[in-house]
Structure formats: structure tokens, C-alpha cells
Scaffold this motif. Structure first.
Motif, PDB file in Angstrom:
ATOM      1  N   ARG A 120       3.211  -0.665   0.839  1.00  0.00           N
ATOM      2  CA  ARG A 120       4.038  -1.862   0.579  1.00  0.00           C
ATOM      3  C   ARG A 120       4.651  -2.349   1.870  1.00  0.00           C
ATOM      4  N   THR A 138      10.890 -11.090   0.782  1.00  0.00           N
ATOM      5  CA  THR A 138      10.797 -10.235  -0.403  1.00  0.00           C
ATOM      6  C   THR A 138      12.049 -10.402  -1.260  1.00  0.00           C
ATOM      7  N   PRO A 155       5.852   0.253  -6.526  1.00  0.00           N
ATOM      8  CA  PRO A 155       5.605  -0.788  -5.520  1.00  0.00           C
ATOM      9  C   PRO A 155       5.788  -2.215  -6.018  1.00  0.00           C
ATOM     10  N   ASP A 156       5.812  -2.421  -7.338  1.00  0.00           N
ATOM     11  CA  ASP A 156       5.994  -3.771  -7.873  1.00  0.00           C
ATOM     12  C   ASP A 156       7.431  -4.057  -8.280  1.00  0.00           C
TER      13      ASP A 156
END
Length: 703
Positions: A248, A254, A365-366
């Protein structure tokens, strides 16, 4: 730092100091906006002890026969009793997956190595018998589909898929509990603190706005799957990125979720986020820590110098006091030319959305990372969690500014055991409710031959109640520095990494230095040295601004060995500097046997509880490095240098992992020396290109 020609055209560095110790003005400019050249933000009277310590030290000097008038002062001649190690088996710190096969345990904790001599080599130099490998470099691919790095063909899109610049914090978490088929894999989690465009970009190749946008994309964090190498203690990155499903890149765009009592506050609302619950990006992430529930905490530090104010505009008068306390002047770095939210005349609350502790779950990771408002807003070096005796999460933090404070947070709820989904979901909410404290230290007079005393944690607020007169809970958390000023904590000498030792239950804080101790900040027993007491370093004559040049390591002993306690004992375990200088002190150990150490910055522990220290800004004339120091037993205070950095670089991390077989560390800003340019580099480390590349390394036994 001056430069002289060398054979073949490569410049050598002299030992002549800059006004910032050995740190270059280039580093000061890009990392902290030349903080030392500005008035310190803390102008309060908090924590002043006046001349009391000078009288104590003078009396003690007479007792020890020191010559006060000459500026030479014998300190620490009476050794404190060695701290006893906690009974029972040592507990693991942040460790990688358990190794298979018979391999010697606790190698780095036990080995009797010969210290690395101070040097000015453009290399990573480890102790004899050990070697190191580069695990990840700036620009290496992180995500599947990332292009191979080309310094002359950089782009924002590429940078968001590649390993960022200037790595700092290093964490290693096991994959074994989550993927039983990958027993020899782990997750490397790294911060990317700041960038240096003079070393990153060929001169004239990119226009200023493009270079700024690419730089912004190089901030943030990286999560990278790594696997065990052939030799014990060796690790390398996973090459098949399509199978590295946890990889990631967290960057300036982000989305982060704000959590805790200040989430949704009007103080955090902007045009793009009228609800005050979502922030784009993280920046200036310095140190961090791994939580007992398997997430990573990251501290947003020198965020103040990235906000611009157009000529002719004025700062928002509602926040003038707060801006000043946080060092926000409007003399930014041009980021508003790329994203308007960094223009203070357009978004005056955007600075309030940085300066938090970030929590990232590397196993999800999401999932959006979180900014924890309950942990307060200041220049977080990092955050590290220990559990109290009854299971509450206690988070220790330092505000890395001259004259600022030590903090801790105690969660309202207890951690749930286990690694199941429900337990982890519960534990990831632990840092949203509880009590935030700031520290006050009191000296005992120093007649016992050491700097020590007692301390108390002063409550600032809970998630529902403020203890600071005239301030709401939201205001205490968004303007934590202003709130802390009102309860008179102790002003410290740049408290950076603050970490609990999992073996002996004590807490260790790196106090890097303070050039104005003795002028803007009176000395006290917890911060005892000023320029009149410090012997000049080699090639570095004292000036009126010398202050505390080399820093300290502070040891805290919670009452009853319970991290939830509001009282503690303390001592300066190390008064750093040249061992031949009379003011230095190494926990009472024989100074003729220790390595010189200057400017402690980050700390860590091996599985036997030894302290490992990384330095930043060595004021003694050599490169920065990493040192091992026992904290108990007959060798308590024996400082031994294990590794040195390349020219111009700072030592970051460090992390002892894999049952103390591996030392992970980050080499930050190699070659960042005044006068260096992309075409005229001072360093090319790691010597894979004709320019330097900040990288993460691992050191291990050479077999």
C-alpha cells in the motif's frame, strides 16, 4: 559545514560546525522550516525552575572539586544503583514472523561486538562480524503496475505507486497469524517524512509546480511485503507485486477518517469537508509504534511550514494565537500552487487537520487510516503503546519542539485479547476515549550525584470533560499546546521518541537537544546543561546559543510499575556528548569505555530490554549512528556504537526484530549537505545511481 575539494573532484566535509550543530541548513529548511532560526513557539512561563538548579549544580561542583569558573563541571560522579531487570522470560517487542529451524536467539542483544569508530565515510558501516542489505529504496515499486524508477521521468502518478522519499519510522509485523502459508513473510511499514527537491530533481528538468506536486506525492507511508533471506536475520522485498496483496502507498491524497471527540468540530471543517470528518493525506510523519492489537501509529510532526499566505493577505485573527503557538506564519513551501487548501486565506482551518497521531491497519489495505483527535494535536514525533496492569492502553508521546512537553493517554476501556475480527475492531477504537495528560517533573536537588526526581501526569481532558479552565474538550484537543501551557508542565529539550521498555516496565525518552537552554529556557534538574556548563566539542567552539548541544536520554519509572499511574520517578540515564567532557554521564558507567553519542532521536528495545538509540544531528564531528545500551546489570550505561550512517544522513528507526537477529533502520536524507545539488552530489549512497536514495536497511550477522 564547510566543504573542501578532494582528489577526483569529490568533496570532503570538514568538522567546522554550522550554527545547528552538524545538521545542514538544507536539512533544517526542508524538514522543519528552519525552526531554530525562529522564536520558539512556547513563550509561556510553564515549567520554569529559575536559578535553583544552577545553585544546586554549583554546590555539587564544589563538593566534587570541579572548577566552576572555567565552565568545566563534573557531573554524575556518583553512580545510581543499577536497575533490576524484570523477572521471568523476556517479552518480544515489535517482531517479525517467528523463524523456523535452530538459530541462535537474541543475537544482537547478547553479542559482544567491537564498537564502530566515529567516522565520515559515505557508507553504512556496521560492527565487525555484521553486514547490511538495502531492503527498499526511494522509487522502488510498491504497487503492482508501478513503473521502474526513472529520476528523469518522475510523475505524480508514478510516485503514488513507488516507495516514497526520506523514510523514518520502521515497523515490521508478522503475516504468519493472517496467512499460515506464508510463514517467512512479514509486513514492512515505513513513514516518508519530507522531501529535498535540490537532491531529487535534475536542475531545470521539471517546472516548480510539477516538482512540488511530485514532492507532495512522495510524503506519507508505505506498506511492503518482505520475505526472509538465505542468512538468518536477512530480509528482502517480495518481487512479485501481484501476490503482495497487502502492499500500500498512503500519500497526500489518501482519505483519512477523523476519530475521537474533536471529529466533526467546527474547528476542523473546511470547504471540501464541511462535516469535519475526512482529511486528505498525511505529512511529515516522523516516528511511530506498533500497537498490541497489530496496527501502526504514526506521528505528524513538522506540518506547520506547508501553509502559504499570499502577499497582502492577513492571518485569520480568530486563530492568531494558535497559529503562533504552532509556528504557523504563512511562509509556506508553495503547496498552495498545487492544492488550494494549503492557502491560509482560503482555508484557515486546514492546518488544524494536521499534527495528529495516525493509526493504520496494515492487514486491511482497503480501510481508511484514522487520525486520532483524542491523542492531542502537536508536533508528534511518534506514539507508543503499553498496557496498564489492568489492560488499559497507555500511549506515550513527545512534542518535538524546544521547550515543549511529554504527554500520555490512558484509554477508558481495556484491550480485548485475541486477533479475531471482533476483538481487533474493538481495540482499534481504544484510542478514541480516555484521558490525555501532560508531564511535570520535579528535581530532588541532585545531591545524590545524578539528575533525578519525581513527576506527575497532569490531566488535560477526557473525551467528555475538560480540566483546563476556559477551554472545551474540542479546544483542548485541537489546541493542545495552548491547553498544556495553562497547567504548567515541564518544558523539555525537544522530547522526541518516547517508548515503554517491554522488559523492565520503564519508559525512555530521547531529548535531542536545545540550543537555547540557558537563554530562552532556564536550566532545571531535568534539563540541566547550558553553554556555561558544556565543554566545547572538537572543532566546535561554544557560542552564546550553544545551550544543550548533545541531548539526554530520560528514564521514567511509573509508580508501582503501572503505566496507568499518574506519578513516576525519573532520572537522566544519559547526559550525552564526548565521554572526555566532564559534564557527560552514562548511568554511572566508566566513561573511558563508552562510545561518544550526540543528539539521541529515536529509541527501541531488543528482546532482553537493551536500549537502542538512533541519533540525528551529531554535534561531535562524525556521522550519525545507532547505539546499544544495557539498562540493567553491571553494564548499565555502556554505550556502544553498532552502525554509522553515510555522509549527511540521519539514522532513523531503529527496530530490533526476528528474535533480536535483525536490526532494521532507515537512512534518511543521505547527502543532504549545504551546497549539494543534483548535478554535484556529496553522497551517492547506496551507490546504485549517481544520486543518493533514502532507503530502509537490515543489519544481521555475517556467517
Amino acid at each position: 559545514m564547510t566543504q573542501t575539494p578532494a582528489p577526483g573532484g569529490r568533496r570532503l566535509l570538514s568538522l567546522a560546525p554550522t550554527r545547528h550543530g552538524s545538521r545542514s541548513l538544507m536539512t533544517c529548511r526542508y524538514r522543519c522550516g528552519n525552526a531554530c532560526d525562529h522564536a520558539e513557539p512556547n513563550r509561556s512561563d510553564a515549567g520554569h525552575v529559575g536559578e535553583e538548579i544552577r545553585k544546586v549544580v554549583e554546590r555539587r561542583a564544589l563538593l566534587k572539586g570541579a572548577a566552576w569558573g572555567s565552565g568545566a563541571l563534573v557531573l554524575g560522579l556518583g553512580a545510581s544503583a543499577p536497575a533490576a531487570a524484570s523477572p521471568g522470560a523476556p517479552r518480544a517487542s515489535e517482531a517479525a514472523a517467528k523463524p523456523r529451524g535452530k538459530r541462535p536467539k537474541y543475537e544482537l542483544a547478547k553479542v559482544d561486538f567491537r564498537p564502530v569508530a566515529p567516522n565520515r565515510r559515505d557508507a553504512v558501516t556496521t560492527a565487525r562480524g555484521f553486514e547490511h542489505d538495502v531492503v527498499m529504496r526511494w522509487g522502488d515499486p510498491v504497487l503492482a503496475g508501478a513503473p521502474e524508477f526513472d529520476v528523469r521521468n518522475q510523475s505524480v502518478a508514478a510516485a503514488k505507486t513507488q516507495f516514497g522519499y526520506n523514510c523514518d519510522y520502521v515497523g515490521v509485523l508478522p503475516l504468519v497469524e493472517h496467512r499460515n502459508d506464508r510463514r517467512d513473510r512479514s509486513l514492512l511499514v515505513v513513514n516518508h517524512e519530507y522531501t529535498d527537491p535540490e537532491l531529487m530533481f535534475p536542475t531545470g528538468l521539471y517546472d516548480e509546480t510539477t516538482a512540488t506536486a511530485i514532492s507532495m506525492a512522495n510524503y506519507g507511508m508505505s506498506v511492503v511485503e518482505i520475505k526472509r533471506g538465505v542468512q538468518p536475520g536477512n530480509w528482502r522485498r517480495v518481487g512479485n507485486l501481484t501476490r503482495a496483496t497487502h502492499n500500500r502507498r498512503v500519500h497526500i491524497d489518501t482519505p483519512f477518517r477523523l476519530a475521537g471527540p474533536a471529529a466533526g468540530s467546527e474547528l476542523l471543517r473546511t470547504t471540501a469537508d464541511p462535516d469535519g470528518v475526512t482529511v486528505l493525506g498525511t505529512m511529515n510523519n516522523c516516528a511511530g509504534g506498533t500497537t498490541p492489537w497489530g496496527t501502526v501509529l504514526s506521528g505528524e510532526e513538522n506540518f506547520n511550514s506547508y501553509f502559504d499566505l499570499p502577499e497582502g493577505e492577513s492571518l485569520d485573527e480568530r486563530y492568531t494565537e494558535a497559529y503562533a503557538r504552532y509556528g504557523i506564519t504563512g511562509a509556506g513551501s508553495g503547496w498552495s500552487a498545487v492544492q488550494e487548501r494549503f492557502d491560509l486565506s482560503v482555508e484557515p482551518r486546514e492546518p488544524h487537520r494536521f499534527g495528529w497521531v495516525v493509526e493504520l491497519d496494515p492487514y486491511a489495505p482497503d480501510e481508511a487510516p484514522v487520525k486520532h483527535t483524542m491523542l492531542g494535536r502537536f508536533k508528534h514525533e511518534g506514539a507508543n503503546v503499553a498496557l496498564s496492569k489492568d489492560g488499559h492502553a497507555v500511549t506515550y508521546m513527545g512534542d518535538d519542539e524546544r521547550g515543549d512537553y511529554l504527554y500520555k493517554f490512558v484509554s477508558a476501556k481495556r484491550m480485548r485479547p485475541g486477533t479475531g475480527q471482533r476483538a481487533r475492531a474493538f481495540n482499534k477504537r481504544l484510542l478514541t476515549q480516555g484521558t490525555l495528560y501532560v508531564a511535570r517533573l520535579t528535581g530532588d536537588g541532585a545531591e545524590d550525584g545524578v539528575y533525578d526526581g519525581t513527576g506527575e501526569w497532569l490531566p488535560l481532558c477526557t473525551d467528555t470533560e475538560s480540566f483546563v479552565e476556559g477551554m472545551s474538550v474540542e479546544e483542548v484537543l485541537v489546541f493542545t499546546r495552548l491547553a498544556a501551557d495553562k497547567v504548567s508542565p515541564t518544558r523539555m529539550d525537544r522530547p522526541e521518541d518516547v517508548e515503554p521498555n517491554p522488559v523492565n516496565g520503564k519508559v525512555y525518552a530521547a531529548l535531542t537537544n536545545n540550543s537555547r537552554r540557558g537563554s530562552s529556557f532556564p536550566v532545571d534538574e531535568a534539563n540541566p546543561l547550558d553553554s556555561s556548563m558544556v565543554r566545547a566539542s572538537i572543532g566546535a567552539p561554544l557560542t552564546s546559543a550553544s545551550g544543550n548541544r548533545n541531548g539526554y536520554v530520560l528514564e521514567l519509572s511509573p509508580q508501582g510499575r503501572d503505566h496507568a499511574s499518574t506519578t513516576f520517578g525519573w532520572d537522566l540515564m544519559l547526559v550525552c556528548g564526548d565521554p572526555e567532557a566532564p559534564e557527560t554521564y552514562f548511568a554511572g558507567f566508566d566513561k573511558s569505555q563508552v562510545s561518544p553519542i550526540s543528539c539521541p532521536d529515536n529509541v527501541s528495545f531488543d528482546d532482553l530490554g537493551n536500549l537502542w538509540i538512533a541519533t540525528d544531528g551529531n554535534a561531535l564531528g562524525s556521522n550519525d549512528g545507532i547505539f546499544r545500551v544495557p539498562v540493567a546489570g553491571p553494564e548499565r550505561g555502556l554505550v556502544k556504537q553498532f552502525v554509522t550512517m553515510p555522509v549527511g544522513a540521519e539514522a532513523c528507526g531503529p527496530l530490533i526484530a526476528d528474535s533480536s537477529r535483525s536490526l532494521f533502520f532507515a537512512v534518511q536524507h543521505p547527502g543532504e549537505v549545504d551546497g549539494a545539488t543534483f548535478e554535484d552530489q556529496v553522497s551517492t549512497w547506496p551507490h546504485t545511481d549517481d544520486f543518493p536514495r533514502p532507503s530502509v536497511c537490515v543489519a544481521y550477522r555475517n556467517r
